[in-house]
Scaffold this motif. Structure first.
Motif, PDB file in Angstrom:
ATOM      1  N   ASP A 291       0.815  -1.212   0.000  1.00  0.00           N
ATOM      2  CA  ASP A 291       0.000   0.000   0.000  1.00  0.00           C
ATOM      3  C   ASP A 291       0.853   1.269   0.000  1.00  0.00           C
ATOM      4  OD1 ASP A 291      -2.488   1.405   0.113  1.00  0.00           O
ATOM      5  OD2 ASP A 291      -2.118   1.774   2.231  1.00  0.00           O
ATOM      6  N   ARG A 292       1.964   1.240   0.705  1.00  0.00           N
ATOM      7  CA  ARG A 292       2.775   2.462   0.825  1.00  0.00           C
ATOM      8  C   ARG A 292       3.820   2.587  -0.284  1.00  0.00           C
ATOM      9  NH1 ARG A 292       6.156   0.636   6.247  1.00  0.00           N
ATOM     10  NH2 ARG A 292       7.584  -0.821   5.230  1.00  0.00           N
ATOM     11  N   ALA A 293       3.995   1.537  -1.090  1.00  0.00           N
ATOM     12  CA  ALA A 293       5.021   1.555  -2.137  1.00  0.00           C
ATOM     13  C   ALA A 293       4.700   2.589  -3.211  1.00  0.00           C
ATOM     14  CB  ALA A 293       5.141   0.176  -2.774  1.00  0.00           C
ATOM     15  N   GLY A 308      -1.271 -12.925 -11.594  1.00  0.00           N
ATOM     16  CA  GLY A 308      -0.723 -11.621 -11.242  1.00  0.00           C
ATOM     17  C   GLY A 308      -1.359 -10.481 -12.030  1.00  0.00           C
ATOM     18  N   LEU A 309      -1.762 -10.733 -13.269  1.00  0.00           N
ATOM     19  CA  LEU A 309      -2.438  -9.703 -14.066  1.00  0.00           C
ATOM     20  C   LEU A 309      -3.793  -9.332 -13.457  1.00  0.00           C
ATOM     21  CD1 LEU A 309      -1.736 -10.758 -17.769  1.00  0.00           C
ATOM     22  CD2 LEU A 309      -0.856  -8.753 -16.572  1.00  0.00           C
ATOM     23  N   ILE A 310      -4.499 -10.320 -12.923  1.00  0.00           N
ATOM     24  CA  ILE A 310      -5.778 -10.042 -12.264  1.00  0.00           C
ATOM     25  C   ILE A 310      -5.555  -9.114 -11.076  1.00  0.00           C
ATOM     26  CG2 ILE A 310      -7.678 -11.083 -10.960  1.00  0.00           C
ATOM     27  CD1 ILE A 310      -7.234 -13.608 -12.740  1.00  0.00           C
ATOM     28  N   PHE A 311      -4.566  -9.422 -10.255  1.00  0.00           N
ATOM     29  CA  PHE A 311      -4.204  -8.582  -9.112  1.00  0.00           C
ATOM     30  C   PHE A 311      -3.817  -7.183  -9.582  1.00  0.00           C
ATOM     31  CE2 PHE A 311      -0.770  -6.981  -6.389  1.00  0.00           C
ATOM     32  CZ  PHE A 311      -1.372  -6.981  -5.138  1.00  0.00           C
ATOM     33  N   SER A 312      -2.995  -7.121 -10.636  1.00  0.00           N
ATOM     34  CA  SER A 312      -2.512  -5.828 -11.147  1.00  0.00           C
ATOM     35  C   SER A 312      -3.660  -4.959 -11.627  1.00  0.00           C
ATOM     36  CB  SER A 312      -1.518  -6.058 -12.289  1.00  0.00           C
ATOM     37  OG  SER A 312      -0.409  -6.827 -11.865  1.00  0.00           O
ATOM     38  N   LEU A 313      -4.590  -5.540 -12.380  1.00  0.00           N
ATOM     39  CA  LEU A 313      -5.719  -4.770 -12.907  1.00  0.00           C
ATOM     40  C   LEU A 313      -6.603  -4.231 -11.781  1.00  0.00           C
ATOM     41  CD1 LEU A 313      -6.740  -6.942 -15.993  1.00  0.00           C
ATOM     42  CD2 LEU A 313      -5.871  -4.599 -16.048  1.00  0.00           C
ATOM     43  N   ARG A 314      -6.805  -5.027 -10.755  1.00  0.00           N
ATOM     44  CA  ARG A 314      -7.630  -4.564  -9.638  1.00  0.00           C
ATOM     45  C   ARG A 314      -6.987  -3.360  -8.944  1.00  0.00           C
ATOM     46  NH1 ARG A 314     -11.548  -6.997  -6.948  1.00  0.00           N
ATOM     47  NH2 ARG A 314     -10.517  -6.843  -4.905  1.00  0.00           N
ATOM     48  N   LEU A 315      -5.674  -3.396  -8.769  1.00  0.00           N
ATOM     49  CA  LEU A 315      -5.008  -2.259  -8.124  1.00  0.00           C
ATOM     50  C   LEU A 315      -4.916  -1.058  -9.053  1.00  0.00           C
ATOM     51  CD1 LEU A 315      -2.092  -3.729  -5.980  1.00  0.00           C
ATOM     52  CD2 LEU A 315      -4.474  -3.334  -5.364  1.00  0.00           C
ATOM     53  N   LEU A 316      -4.655  -1.299 -10.320  1.00  0.00           N
ATOM     54  CA  LEU A 316      -4.593  -0.191 -11.281  1.00  0.00           C
ATOM     55  C   LEU A 316      -5.908   0.577 -11.334  1.00  0.00           C
ATOM     56  CD1 LEU A 316      -2.638  -1.908 -14.179  1.00  0.00           C
ATOM     57  CD2 LEU A 316      -1.930   0.194 -13.028  1.00  0.00           C
ATOM     58  N   ARG A 317      -7.006  -0.136 -11.252  1.00  0.00           N
ATOM     59  CA  ARG A 317      -8.324   0.500 -11.283  1.00  0.00           C
ATOM     60  C   ARG A 317      -8.597   1.331 -10.026  1.00  0.00           C
ATOM     61  NH1 ARG A 317     -12.156  -4.384 -13.704  1.00  0.00           N
ATOM     62  NH2 ARG A 317     -11.140  -4.502 -15.747  1.00  0.00           N
ATOM     63  N   ASN A 318      -7.765   1.115  -9.011  1.00  0.00           N
ATOM     64  CA  ASN A 318      -7.940   1.866  -7.769  1.00  0.00           C
ATOM     65  C   ASN A 318      -6.784   2.833  -7.522  1.00  0.00           C
ATOM     66  OD1 ASN A 318     -10.394   0.806  -5.929  1.00  0.00           O
ATOM     67  ND2 ASN A 318      -9.636  -0.863  -7.227  1.00  0.00           N
ATOM     68  N   GLY A 319      -6.103   3.218  -8.605  1.00  0.00           N
ATOM     69  CA  GLY A 319      -5.139   4.301  -8.527  1.00  0.00           C
ATOM     70  C   GLY A 319      -3.722   3.939  -8.166  1.00  0.00           C
TER      71      GLY A 319
END
Length: 594
Positions: A291-293, A308-319
């Motif tokens: 979170d702090r990175a 890992g792409l699923i994880f990445s897309l979820r975080l990308l969509r949240n900024g």
């Protein structure tokens, strides 16, 4: 990517040791099945039997259960240097027939060493790089070194990643060395073992000790010893791990293949993974670091990369700033102390992922890992080590381990985003219901596409990594050329290949449904044979398209719901084509070469 096993016992026990070694090779066969061999030894003899082919062929042709001794070595090979044949199969001997070596890895300087040894009078019989190790040990013994010193000097002479086991006639020790490639000791009853992975040991013992990089040593039936190459002694027993594994997990238990058994185990694996991580204090550390990175690098290979792409897309969509990295391409990227690295690997031994981890950690980056086994190399190098609870997966193609990774990463991403994780209570039910509802449909689809030479998987949003996973699966085990694209991208070139009967599978997560429906119509207008797997609103296409709509209680669970159907299509296509879904050609489950 070979599998190696060594067994040392107090005394001969008829064919018990031979059977233990052979059973271990059957467990290790996922690491390579180009050729197989065993060595047996006692104080007066050393015998080697080997042949090209799999363990079943080896057992039939070479009758290894008749081998006798107190020391055994076993090897199953994924060929790198030298074609798969009887001569290139391991173990390899020196000129005297007193030294036997098995090896997983590559000797980068083997040609230079081989030419030097030939100039000294050594006779080589194979095309492998491994054989130089046996001759090096012989060479240093002739110079007056004791057996362990000769082995150590041989290891210091070779370059490259490796796990090596060696025996010398008349010596009751199995010598070992490890650099990057996996190696673990198993402590048994009046017996010690050493192997490439814990699954091959579990039918004998659940007490294991991982070997670290650049460590060298030996085991006997009653002792274990290791040191660093600089001579610093290591307290191996301080690393003891008691594995909590049900031995039935490595048995077929009446199923026709491990793949179908492991797909059926997916919902239990997801349940155990989510419950285990929710009770793991380490996940809080991982969430805080991610979170702090400033940037998050998600490093993985193959199926793990798709998770890992699923994880990445979820975080990308949240900024969040997230950079997915195919592990073998890591050298083109730089990280620093403000970055966090998430490394995903089923085995925890994937070479490219391990090398990326080490490089990024040396830059000061904080490393979190997600693996499926305890005591693996990637976990040992991580600042925070998280684990799925999928249990052993014997089939080469990842099934329940992928689904478990997706479950773990949904949990991790939800905690980073700060959303409620209550929806994950339904994860097990969603996966189980998806399997039950889809298995009949997917069998029909699998059999229909089995006679095709090429096909597409198309999706939008989170459907894209799921499409990539579906395409990978059918390539891996059915040998059908398949490509995955974002559905809208299909107009920019790929559609040129579409003609009457060309199979196209649409993966519908419920995102951008209208646009996906338009892409479907584009394929239908070119007379493609279209299929739809929907975990969202039905596309409601024409009657010629086979569509199944899965029940999903929360849209965030769609990726979990889609995993079993995509795996089942590949499985039934492989069955129809007569290929072995558990042992696809040219592949090994754990990739430990660069």
């Amino acid at each position: 990517m070979c599998g190696i096993i060594g067994v040392a016992s107090i005394g001969p026990k008829d064919d018990v040791l031979a059977k233990i070694t052979l059973d271990a090779l059957k467990s290790l066969e996922y690491r390579g099945y180009d050729s197989v061999g065993m060595a047996s030894m006692d104080s007066s003899h050393l015998e080697v039997r080997k042949c090209a082919g799999n363990v079943e062929k080896f057992e039939k042709l070479r009758r290894p259960l008749s081998m006798k001794g107190t020391i055994f070595l076993g090897h199953t090979r994924w060929a790198t240097h030298g074609e798969p044949n009887d001569i290139n199969a391991h173990p390899h001997l020196d000129c005297t027939g007193e030294v036997a070596v098995i090896h997983n890895g590559t000797v980068l300087n083997f040609l230079e060493l081989k030419h030097d040894l030939i100039s000294k009078g050594h006779k080589f019989t194979s095309d492998t790089d491994t054989e130089v190790i046996a001759h090096l040990i012989e060479h240093f013994r002739k110079l007056g070194m004791d057996n362990f010193s000769a082995f150590k000097q041989a290891i210091q002479s070779i370059q490259g990643d490796h796990a090596v086991l060696a025996i010398v006639k008349g010596d009751n020790r199995i010598f070992f060395s490890k650099k990057n490639n996996p190696l673990v000791i198993g402590l048994g009853d009046e017996m010690n073992l050493i192997s490439s992975d814990i699954w091959s040991l579990i039918h004998v013992t659940n007490r294991t000790i991982p070997i670290g990089d650049d460590e060298i040593g030996h085991i006997t039936a009653t002792s274990i010893y290791a040191e660093k190459l600089n001579g610093e002694k290591i307290d191996l027993k301080s690393r003891l791990i008691v594995q909590q594994i049900d031995s039935s997990a490595i048995s077929l238990e009446g199923y026709e293949s491990f793949m179908i058994k492991e797909i059926r185990e997916s919902w239990g694996a997801v349940r155990d993974t989510i419950a285990g991580l929710m009770g793991d204090v380490e996940i809080g550390k991982a969430v805080k670091a991610l979170d702090r990175a400033r940037r998050v690098f998600v490093v993985a290979a193959g199926t793990s990369f798709h998770a890992g792409l699923i994880f990445s897309l979820r975080l990308l969509r949240n900024g969040k700033t997230v950079i997915p990295v195919i592990a073998s391409e890591h050298e083109f990227l730089e990280t620093d102390e403000d970055d966090a690295i998430l490394v995903i690997s089923q085995s925890g031994e994937t070479m490219d992922s391990l090398l990326a981890l080490k490089r990024f950690k040396s830059n000061g980056s904080f490393v979190i890992s997600l693996t499926n086994t305890l005591g693996n190399s990637i976990s040992s190098y991580s600042n925070v080590a998280l684990h799925t609870r999928a249990g052993p997966e014997i089939g080469v193609a990842a099934t329940k381990t992928f689904t478990s990774q997706v479950g773990a990463l949904l949990l991790l991403s939800s905690m980073i985003i700060g959303e409620s994780i209550d929806y994950l209570k339904e994860a097990e039910t969603v996966v189980a219901n998806s399997f039950s509802k889809s298995i009949g449909y997917m069998e029909k689809i699998g059999r229909e596409v089995a006679n095709k030479s090429s096909m597409y998987y198309l999706g939008k949003g989170l459907g894209v990594p799921m499409a990539m996973e579906g395409a990978l699966k059918i390539k891996e085990i059915a040998y059908i050329h398949a490509e995955a694209y974002p559905a809208g991208e299909s107009k920019h070139g790929p559609i040129a290949l579409v003609e009457k009967g060309f199979p196209v599978i649409f993966v519908n997560t419920g995102e951008l449904v209208d646009e996906l429906r338009n892409n479907l119509k584009e394929m239908q207008s070119r007379q493609a044979r279209t299929y739809v797997i929907s975990a969202g609103p039905e596309l409601k296409s024409d009657s010629e398209t086979r569509e199944i709509v899965l029940e999903v209680s929360d849209p965030r669970l769609t990726t979990l719901a889609l995993a079993p159907p995509l795996q089942l299509i590949a499985y039934y296509a492989a069955k129809e084509r007569g290929t072995n879904p558990d042992r696809p050609r040219n592949l090994a489950k754990t990739v430990t070469v660069r």
